[in-house]
Design a protein around this motif. Sequence first.
Motif, mmCIF file in Angstrom:
data_model
loop_
_atom_site.group_PDB
_atom_site.id
_atom_site.type_symbol
_atom_site.label_atom_id
_atom_site.label_comp_id
_atom_site.label_asym_id
_atom_site.label_seq_id
_atom_site.Cartn_x
_atom_site.Cartn_y
_atom_site.Cartn_z
ATOM 1 N N VAL A 118 36.269 -32.885 7.499
ATOM 2 C CA VAL A 118 35.773 -32.811 6.478
ATOM 3 C C VAL A 118 36.461 -32.684 5.145
ATOM 4 O O VAL A 118 37.725 -32.035 5.196
ATOM 5 N N CYS A 119 36.081 -32.930 3.835
ATOM 6 C CA CYS A 119 36.876 -32.680 2.448
ATOM 7 C C CYS A 119 36.721 -31.079 2.635
ATOM 8 O O CYS A 119 35.720 -30.576 2.340
ATOM 9 N N SER A 120 37.704 -30.497 2.436
ATOM 10 C CA SER A 120 38.101 -28.943 2.208
ATOM 11 C C SER A 120 37.554 -28.565 0.938
ATOM 12 O O SER A 120 36.752 -27.364 1.000
ATOM 13 N N LEU A 121 37.097 -29.290 -0.417
ATOM 14 C CA LEU A 121 36.766 -29.161 -1.332
ATOM 15 C C LEU A 121 35.202 -29.153 -1.092
ATOM 16 O O LEU A 121 34.486 -28.145 -2.083
ATOM 17 N N ASP A 122 34.579 -29.844 -0.508
ATOM 18 C CA ASP A 122 33.464 -29.869 -0.308
ATOM 19 C C ASP A 122 33.051 -28.603 0.689
ATOM 20 O O ASP A 122 32.115 -27.796 0.028
ATOM 21 N N ALA A 123 33.683 -27.846 1.323
ATOM 22 C CA ALA A 123 33.401 -26.828 1.950
ATOM 23 C C ALA A 123 33.111 -25.545 1.121
ATOM 24 O O ALA A 123 32.375 -24.619 1.126
ATOM 25 N N ILE A 124 34.422 -25.403 0.264
ATOM 26 C CA ILE A 124 34.185 -24.629 -1.006
ATOM 27 C C ILE A 124 32.799 -24.661 -1.739
ATOM 28 O O ILE A 124 32.193 -23.526 -2.055
ATOM 29 N N ALA A 125 32.710 -26.063 -2.167
ATOM 30 C CA ALA A 125 31.317 -26.062 -3.048
ATOM 31 C C ALA A 125 30.253 -25.763 -2.280
ATOM 32 O O ALA A 125 29.194 -25.223 -2.995
ATOM 33 N N LEU A 126 29.933 -26.269 -1.071
ATOM 34 C CA LEU A 126 28.724 -25.666 -0.298
ATOM 35 C C LEU A 126 28.590 -24.165 -0.258
ATOM 36 O O LEU A 126 27.479 -23.792 -0.390
ATOM 37 N N ALA A 127 29.578 -23.610 -0.042
ATOM 38 C CA ALA A 127 29.593 -22.024 0.208
ATOM 39 C C ALA A 127 29.354 -21.462 -1.057
ATOM 40 O O ALA A 127 28.483 -20.639 -1.165
ATOM 41 N N ALA A 128 29.732 -21.856 -2.206
ATOM 42 C CA ALA A 128 29.637 -21.440 -3.450
ATOM 43 C C ALA A 128 28.118 -21.646 -3.979
ATOM 44 O O ALA A 128 27.327 -20.796 -4.368
ATOM 45 N N ALA A 129 27.552 -22.861 -3.703
ATOM 46 C CA ALA A 129 26.174 -23.261 -4.039
ATOM 47 C C ALA A 129 25.465 -22.507 -3.177
ATOM 48 O O ALA A 129 24.197 -22.024 -3.392
ATOM 49 N N GLY A 130 25.711 -22.116 -1.747
ATOM 50 C CA GLY A 130 24.837 -21.608 -0.987
ATOM 51 C C GLY A 130 24.481 -19.844 -1.432
ATOM 52 O O GLY A 130 23.720 -19.127 -0.848
ATOM 53 N N GLU A 131 25.440 -19.455 -2.353
ATOM 54 C CA GLU A 131 25.345 -18.000 -2.884
ATOM 55 C C GLU A 131 24.125 -17.781 -3.725
ATOM 56 O O GLU A 131 23.765 -16.873 -3.922
ATOM 57 N N PHE A 132 23.623 -19.024 -4.252
ATOM 58 C CA PHE A 132 22.489 -19.180 -5.228
ATOM 59 C C PHE A 132 21.143 -19.650 -4.613
ATOM 60 O O PHE A 132 21.312 -20.895 -3.918
ATOM 61 N N PRO A 133 20.238 -18.885 -4.994
ATOM 62 C CA PRO A 133 18.685 -19.668 -4.103
ATOM 63 C C PRO A 133 18.494 -20.788 -4.993
ATOM 64 O O PRO A 133 18.922 -21.024 -5.948
#
Length: 233
Positions: free
Chosen positions: A98-113
Amino acid sequence: MLVLALDTATPVVTAGLVDLTADGSWPSVRAARAHDGRKHGELLMPAVLEIVAEAGVTLADVEAVVVGCGPGPFTGLRVGIVSAAALGDALGVPVHGVCSLDAIALAAAGEFPPSERAASPGNLLVTTDARRRETYWAVYDPAGRRLTGPSVEAPVELRERLTELFVGRAVGDAAFAERLGLEIGGPASPPPDGLAAAAAGVLLAGSEPAPLEPLYLRRPDAVEPTGRKRVTA
């Protein structure tokens, strides 16, 4: 599904065991290690053995491996990819990149409802250290879906385009905050649950893994010699 998630695309060496459920809910982390250092080869496999012991399982219980394929520097990035491929082959399980930046983005987005994501003032910028005074970056919508990138360039050049990219929030390497004129939050590196989330669709569908392709985004420093050097005057 028990997933082993690895990433060596940044100075942080990440390994984690993640439970991925069939209902598509956010992956839960059983055990994880994140070593901040540049000794990727020395740190990765000991971290894997530590998390397996901590979770009370064996490597034979792992059902899939997910690895961050960058963008990242040549040496560190290959440590993670080669290790993931070797583990997958030894365990007889699929290995998904997977793209490592995608993983950071999804984790950041997952912090918010979802309601807060919908009210976001703009897109999400993910930035990591590319060395040579440059940054790897990509832009995502508030749900963590990639809109453009990944790319590599000097922060001063990227800063000039932040308005047209409609960037409202940034996560990743905080060292670039001043040069980009942005407040940069976490996560700074790809977390295990973000890595698993980036591959969740193909993992749950049982899809065949694509070939592991490292994302370097630029040519290596080393080049082939063009001729022999004269050693006499």
